[in-house]
Design an enzyme around this catalytic site. Structure first.
Site, PDB file in Angstrom:
ATOM      1  N   CYS B  25       0.786  -1.223   0.000  1.00  0.00           N
ATOM      2  CA  CYS B  25       0.000   0.000   0.000  1.00  0.00           C
ATOM      3  C   CYS B  25       0.824   1.282   0.000  1.00  0.00           C
ATOM      4  O   CYS B  25       2.027   1.281   0.295  1.00  0.00           O
ATOM      5  CB  CYS B  25      -0.884   0.076   1.248  1.00  0.00           C
ATOM      6  SG  CYS B  25      -1.950  -1.319   1.466  1.00  0.00           S
ATOM      7  N   GLY B  53       0.844   0.353  -5.235  1.00  0.00           N
ATOM      8  CA  GLY B  53      -0.350  -0.490  -5.219  1.00  0.00           C
ATOM      9  C   GLY B  53      -1.249  -0.168  -6.388  1.00  0.00           C
ATOM     10  O   GLY B  53      -1.626   0.990  -6.566  1.00  0.00           O
ATOM     11  N   ASN B 127      -0.650   1.240   5.478  1.00  0.00           N
ATOM     12  CA  ASN B 127       0.396   0.556   4.715  1.00  0.00           C
ATOM     13  C   ASN B 127       1.197  -0.279   5.711  1.00  0.00           C
ATOM     14  O   ASN B 127       1.749   0.264   6.671  1.00  0.00           O
ATOM     15  CB  ASN B 127       1.308   1.577   4.027  1.00  0.00           C
ATOM     16  CG  ASN B 127       2.553   0.959   3.393  1.00  0.00           C
ATOM     17  OD1 ASN B 127       3.574   1.616   3.298  1.00  0.00           O
ATOM     18  ND2 ASN B 127       2.477  -0.289   2.961  1.00  0.00           N
ATOM     19  N   GLY B 128       1.230  -1.587   5.465  1.00  0.00           N
ATOM     20  CA  GLY B 128       1.995  -2.461   6.356  1.00  0.00           C
ATOM     21  C   GLY B 128       1.283  -3.761   6.600  1.00  0.00           C
ATOM     22  O   GLY B 128       0.341  -4.113   5.884  1.00  0.00           O
ATOM     23  N   CYS B 261      12.559  -1.189   6.101  1.00  0.00           N
ATOM     24  CA  CYS B 261      12.534  -2.220   5.042  1.00  0.00           C
ATOM     25  C   CYS B 261      13.554  -1.879   3.967  1.00  0.00           C
ATOM     26  O   CYS B 261      13.405  -0.909   3.222  1.00  0.00           O
ATOM     27  CB  CYS B 261      11.149  -2.291   4.424  1.00  0.00           C
ATOM     28  SG  CYS B 261      11.105  -3.310   2.949  1.00  0.00           S
ATOM     29  N   TYR B 267      14.069  -1.430  -4.348  1.00  0.00           N
ATOM     30  CA  TYR B 267      13.131  -1.579  -5.460  1.00  0.00           C
ATOM     31  C   TYR B 267      11.859  -0.747  -5.370  1.00  0.00           C
ATOM     32  O   TYR B 267      11.429  -0.163  -6.356  1.00  0.00           O
ATOM     33  CB  TYR B 267      12.743  -3.049  -5.603  1.00  0.00           C
ATOM     34  CG  TYR B 267      11.671  -3.311  -6.630  1.00  0.00           C
ATOM     35  CD1 TYR B 267      11.917  -3.163  -7.991  1.00  0.00           C
ATOM     36  CD2 TYR B 267      10.389  -3.687  -6.240  1.00  0.00           C
ATOM     37  CE1 TYR B 267      10.927  -3.400  -8.931  1.00  0.00           C
ATOM     38  CE2 TYR B 267       9.390  -3.921  -7.173  1.00  0.00           C
ATOM     39  CZ  TYR B 267       9.665  -3.779  -8.516  1.00  0.00           C
ATOM     40  OH  TYR B 267       8.688  -4.003  -9.444  1.00  0.00           O
ATOM     41  N   CYS B 409       8.001 -12.224   3.848  1.00  0.00           N
ATOM     42  CA  CYS B 409       7.959 -10.969   4.599  1.00  0.00           C
ATOM     43  C   CYS B 409       6.638 -10.910   5.347  1.00  0.00           C
ATOM     44  O   CYS B 409       5.588 -11.187   4.789  1.00  0.00           O
ATOM     45  CB  CYS B 409       8.058  -9.780   3.634  1.00  0.00           C
ATOM     46  SG  CYS B 409       7.760  -8.187   4.429  1.00  0.00           S
ATOM     47  N   CYS B 459      15.557  -3.799   8.238  1.00  0.00           N
ATOM     48  CA  CYS B 459      15.040  -5.159   8.229  1.00  0.00           C
ATOM     49  C   CYS B 459      15.481  -5.808   6.928  1.00  0.00           C
ATOM     50  O   CYS B 459      15.201  -5.279   5.851  1.00  0.00           O
ATOM     51  CB  CYS B 459      13.517  -5.164   8.322  1.00  0.00           C
ATOM     52  SG  CYS B 459      12.811  -6.812   8.143  1.00  0.00           S
ATOM     53  N   CYS B 462      13.813 -10.789   4.524  1.00  0.00           N
ATOM     54  CA  CYS B 462      13.532 -11.545   3.304  1.00  0.00           C
ATOM     55  C   CYS B 462      14.804 -12.139   2.718  1.00  0.00           C
ATOM     56  O   CYS B 462      14.755 -13.082   1.932  1.00  0.00           O
ATOM     57  CB  CYS B 462      12.793 -10.682   2.281  1.00  0.00           C
ATOM     58  SG  CYS B 462      13.623  -9.134   1.877  1.00  0.00           S
TER      59      CYS B 462
END
Lengths: 479, 479, 479, 479
Positions: B25, B53, B127-128, B261, B267, B409, B459, B462
């Protein structure tokens, strides 16, 4: 009833604003121990109930253990047709068509609503209006419930979840019995199909069986659309549960005197349907006959014509009783009512001209009795009377197969504000002058109820103001 | 990152199924003491956040004391464009773009969610991903809450309503502090705009000011789209409240180590944005330079080309550090990504051919270093390498500006199942064989974090599986 | 070239009015002795030629002895995608994409045009503009021909039918030789695929072979989209006929000096294509290098950035020759260009902001060389320069990889009226002032032709006004 | 007539394939010395003629000296509605609705066709079919004419252009007199509106006047839709020219005996229209009365019901003459006929169930006379009879207000192949068995003509095979 002169169906109601009276909803449900294509079955049922709501529609169904749903704005065919192109094997599903008041329009109010709660998965489709909904909503909000839409349906789901009765019958009773007003419900709860109707029985609800399959629908026409089958009315106050253990029913407390909505028989229900245990067609013929009885002293008229199609059947009754010939003095375009926004709003008269056509051959030089089901604002009737005059009608006598419409409805009909109702402004002579008719005559409430077997218990609050439940407003979300 | 070869944007995600990684999001919010056209402002902001999104989007705003909202499936321009043709004067609004995992698709999960509850009116854009959302949901359900969708956002709203703290800061604290995982929130509550970010700071969130107006957005690009303005990061754990009394903020307890993140920099975020207090463009150049350092012993390559546009900036960094010439060896169609369902699914290769084109002039006879941001399944990369070979490339060395992607994730990125991730199946040599490259090389996690100033707290679960919060599943609605 | 700031692609051109330069068309053709799915093949080819025309598109093909065609307004994917969902086995077909001048918009001008005449069935797809079309049209009208559209293509079909030569080569010669101006044609005539190019060779045209199949396309990218194959240019004045008897070609009289459109290399053709026998990418690198040579005395600049994507490749050339670093100082939204009509026209600046984003990291504090392909009205460039300034650029030097655009084109390019062309109003210093740049510099015509091997024969009339064929207007239908 | 059970109107005819009989076209025209909003006027007229063609529609009009046109597939409201939102002041325009045979579907056959030729600008809208069209087309093709579509209308325009008579009356005569078959034309030629009707007068055509404005329309209902006005029939063979010099008319040679299409009165024309100088409603009442006369020996029936709406008026006539009560035993959905493709074709029965509903109240236990206008394939009638049986009808007697349909029509009606016509396979008893009726009876041709005043000259070739003009096929384009 004034004909719907909209040439903008399929658009949000604000665009197709000339709808005169609106009905809130229609519901449908199917349960089949043997998986069948339930989304498509619901599609056909909702298609047959389209007259009960054109703003939005939706279906929810079980498929391979999961619950799926599709809701969209607009009519059944464009909104749901694409979802039923492929077969979805399912044993349980419900559906809904919705017409909404201006304020509550939007996808967030489309149904069925599907929720996950401490009673498991529940989906609900609701036809009606809870007259103490605002009050109950306030109570639930105070306890921490959140409301995403303005529809009463969300309220009922909250009540299910808030109930401390873990069993199905228990929480259904606990949630439904405090409700005042009108509800005919089709519910999915885990493996069960539930049909429930308020103790006053305002809105119709039927249950049918074909083989091992069970069907629930607002009107019998949705059952006929599938196949011939046995059916019966879900009784006022009755809750029918169909699950793996079979079908059983119980009755809600307290019992109340029946208050069937008389307008279902006058206008809303489809003529080939049975509602409230009686043929809609037969009821309308009786109303037409009663109108003719009122004119028995003689109008000197030549011909009886209906405003198509709302006046068709009463006109048959009027013609039969009066002995005057019935004819089609107004033709109706098959192509109006399609997506099209007229350039400017002041072209309402042109809209009626595109929708309805007077047939000079039938009315020229004649004294005409024009039959319609009811009169709301009177604007369309004025235009129609003028069309008849242009086509040469010598006299136009307007007869309405209903009493004078004067009051709001708190149980599921969307009636314009009181000041917009012509019968609140004018008496029949005044109305005749305003719409250009030679005379206008209604059916008195007492006569209406007598004709329809008033002892069976009808609600006629929109005509006489005798509301079985007063409206108890709460703090309402102002969306 | 493999390029998005979809030629089906604007369709539901099941049709555009070749999306490799999905982001959940983006959020936006505006508050203006002086009423302005907030829906249109939000439209421009969401348009700028479209990359976060594409499944659904929505806006909610105050207008003449009422709250209105529009949510629809699809991209911002077609879904919301028609609603911003006219001016809607407003002092408060929020918006949302959503990309959803396959299971949770549908209008019932579109945001913002607007509710009426005992705290008044609240609208929320999220968002999350709440990693203990299932657990909390179970608790709320047990207490009688109902859930209409599967999104965590509904959970947060329930928590607001369930809080016994009547004041704004009180219920925000009480509801948010038990949450584990990732959330960047834009909230409308009565007259207030609230921006809140989880204590780990997984997802970015910015606040900007222009005159008396306040803006909240996931990335600074949504602020730049409007006008030059001052802005700052909403800090991890910070909750900013802007209402008639002015702007103030407080911090949620407990404080946690930051876990930004890293994939936002690699990306997701737009290159002209700042996220986590640093330029996305600059970060990507550094990653490209680090990749070149790994090849400093010499590849004997002739040229560096990016996979457009995801590899563009890292390729610049690689070329600069390595001294090899940068060129456009792959061209990208401006017209792919439009509404179109390819006839059969096995035509994936044709889809890539329609989207990407190798430029023979650049690569023929050359040893090529092809830079992309990351490798997910490897299928698209195989096709691209083949395109380069067809165009005459002598050698193709694939370099990824990220480590090997191996883990799920739980904080808002939609990563395919582990068995689909090529790095879980093969080592770099194996990958090179599978995609037809002469060599494949990733950036090690340690190097990635070093380059990006790992002490700032990222973080990288992933890549390395070190999840700050484990997933605590609850009984989930299976829609 | 100023970037296309339209966010309204897919709409009729009047809505997406900010397109700066328009190209008339692209053509494609396929013949396969063994029936294959030719509509789908043409779909992929036209998709690859989409940049040559976005207003309308169409395909015509043989199927089981019948000829079928589909033409529609809009882009290839939405307009034709639904027709290629099923396989249509066919041995012959042609296709067309069209961009039209304002006057000639509409489905009646969409191509291919399919006719029945005394030469049998003929379908035609045309790229170019016949400069004596008006004159010829007058002549045909006088003899009794009727014209349903305004496009020159109909004229060519009339000429085929009017020819008294019954054989294919005969009537092709007789009809084509009187034409002046530009045409690259893909034609179906009974069982034959015909490719024809005017003797000046204004527009590109290629023929390729793969197995027994023959392909014709405006650019090689449409061939690459299908599979690697052998291809060659159809020569200026060459007519290639492929029928059951095999492939043969002849040349039209009189021979003329080649006049290849230099703008195809500068802007129109796709960079991975070959047109006029040379790589488009290579040509653009050379133009960028020539621009750098002009600045060899030193600008003191820090960085070279392209206006994406039209300036990308020339910027590579400029950076290489100048030694300055290349970087992405402007990012381009992947989501602009979708269906959306901006509320008011005066929001052009906002449209550019939604489409292009300056990257502060790259340009802040720098002296920037901004490369674009050409300058038309200058309005967009002014906005872009301002974006760079807002992002902190210290100096902005605009360099155009083309001469000053001053004249109309009679051979297939849609150039705005002369008074709208900024180079007719201002000299480079004046332009710099108007668009807010520190300096503006073009490539002189002589240098352009020298770089591109002018002896090969280019038309540069839009830059120098030397029109090979003057326009000979006739009485034109004024639709 | 079997009811149109399509629930797919608005789709191309291949999707809505259950249409039983098709009519080719309707035409309209307006001329006003004082500029008015002619596109909108034509929109209303075409809306009223929608029953004459639903496949495509179009308008052409003069505006500020230029000619503009809009043609699109589909119904008038969705196809043209968006073009009439704004006012277009104009003094001249024509319009067309088209239903097409399967072969000739497509936008290239939509009308009006607008051409530029040696007679100036001409636009043409055509209703009818030229029976020597193939032959004439061959001749024109031999002389060099090209045909872009398959419709006869293009042929007529070629003939105008080929004429050597420069004056309007001259070329109209020279082009029209060689035509055999049916045409009612609305033509724009420079400043003139022209209405022309073939000497046999197969198709209706009316001209009306209101103030200084002149209107042309296939049926009077298109005039009534605008305002009350004076009107008259354009006579068979008459050509009316309205230009700046006023209105005048001449007659084509040779005179021929009138051959008015009897099916216009039976089925096609709208009941409120006048065609051929007589009321459509009155004609249908007479046909119903004639049907009753045939049953005067007594059927023992209880009730007369129409198949809505095609049998409505004849049922009135039957009921009046027979003395049996008229009632609505079949109800018709207002919502069928909307965009929706049923999943599979074998669900035809379900489609009829969605469209038509038997009313048990009316038919249960009764012997029913079911009136329809004609019988084509018999498939729908079989389903309807079954619906009546399901609803409890004891006996069903089917009466058709037309003779047995056995032959093709060469003058503008789309009748299925002979082998599909049930009356070519079975006699009335056989038909009764096949459709499940107790009896089936038609009106003999002689009686039909007698009732309708056969001396006025009707074409009844589809019933008796006496074709006034045989079909003279030419080499036809096989699209």
């Amino acid at each position: 009833m004034e004909p719907n002169v909209s040439v903008g169906d399929g658009l949000p109601p604000s665009a197709a604003s000339c709808q005169s009276l609106g009905h809130f909803c229609g519901v449908a449900g199917v349960r089949s121990p043997e998986p069948v294509d339930i989304p498509r079955t619901l599609f056909y049922m909702l298609f047959s109930l389209q007259h009960r709501g054109q703003e939005s529609c939706g279906i929810a169904w079980e498929e391979e253990g999961k619950w799926r749903s599709r809701r969209d704005m607009g009519m059944v065919a464009p909104a749901l047709g694409r979802y039923v192109q492929e077969c979805h094997l399912s044993s349980l599903g419900i559906g809904h068509v919705r017409y909404s008041t201006a304020g509550g329009s939007g996808i967030q109010n489309a149904q069925p609503i599907v929720v996950d709660c401490n009673k498991g998965r529940i989906a609900l489709a609701h036809n009606g209006n809870i007259s103490n909904g605002g009050e109950l909503r306030n109570g639930l909000t105070a306890e921490g419930s959140i409301f995403q839409g303005t529809a009463d349906s969300e309220l009922i789901l909250h009540a299910f979840s808030r109930s401390r009765k873990p069993d199905r019958e228990g929480f259904l009773r606990e949630a439904l019995e405090p409700l005042e007003g009108a509800y005919s419900l089709a519910i999915m709860h885990e493996d069960a199909l539930v049909a429930a109707r308020d103790p006053s029985g305002f809105r119709p609800l039927y249950i049918g069986h074909s083989g091992s399959k069970t069907f629930v629908a607002s009107e019998t026409c949705a059952l006929h659309a599938l196949a011939p089958m046995d059916y019966r009315e879900v009784e006022p106050g009755e809750v029918v549960i169909v699950d793996d253990a079979g079908e059983r029913s119980f009755f809600l407390e307290p019992k109340r005197p029946p208050k069937r909505c008389v307008f279902e028989l006058i206008y809303f229900a489809r003529p080939d349907s049975e509602v409230f245990g009686r043929s809609v067609h037969a009821a309308r013929v009786l109303l037409g006959e009663a109108l003719a009885d009122q004119d028995s002293s003689g109008l000197g008229a030549d011909i009886v014509i209906p405003v198509p199609d709302s006046g068709n059947i009463s006109a048959i009754g009027y013609a039969r009783r009066s002995g005057l010939p019935f004819d089609f003095g107004l033709a109706r375009s098959h192509y109006a009512g399609r997506s099209f926004t007229l350039p400017t709003k002041d072209q309402r008269e042109l809209m009626v001209r595109l929708k309805l056509h007077a047939v000079p051959e039938v009315v020229s030089g004649k004294s005409v009795v024009m039959i319609d089901d009811s009169l709301v604002r009177g604007t369309t009737s004025r235009i129609i009377v003028n069309l008849l005059r242009e086509a040469g009608a010598r006299e136009v006598h307007v007869r309405l197969a209903a009493p004078e419409l004067k009051w709001p409805c708190y149980y599921g009909i969307d009636i314009p504000d009181r000041e917009q109702l012509i019968s609140n402004r004018l008496d029949p002579e005044g109305i005749a002058r305003e719409i250009g008719a030679d005379s206008v005559r209604f059916l008195p409430v007492a006569r209406l109820l007598e004709v329809l077997n008033g002892d069976r218990g009808f609600c006629s609050a929109c005509f006489d103001g005798h509301h079985p439940f007063p409206l108890k407003p709460g703090r309402k979300d102002d969306r």
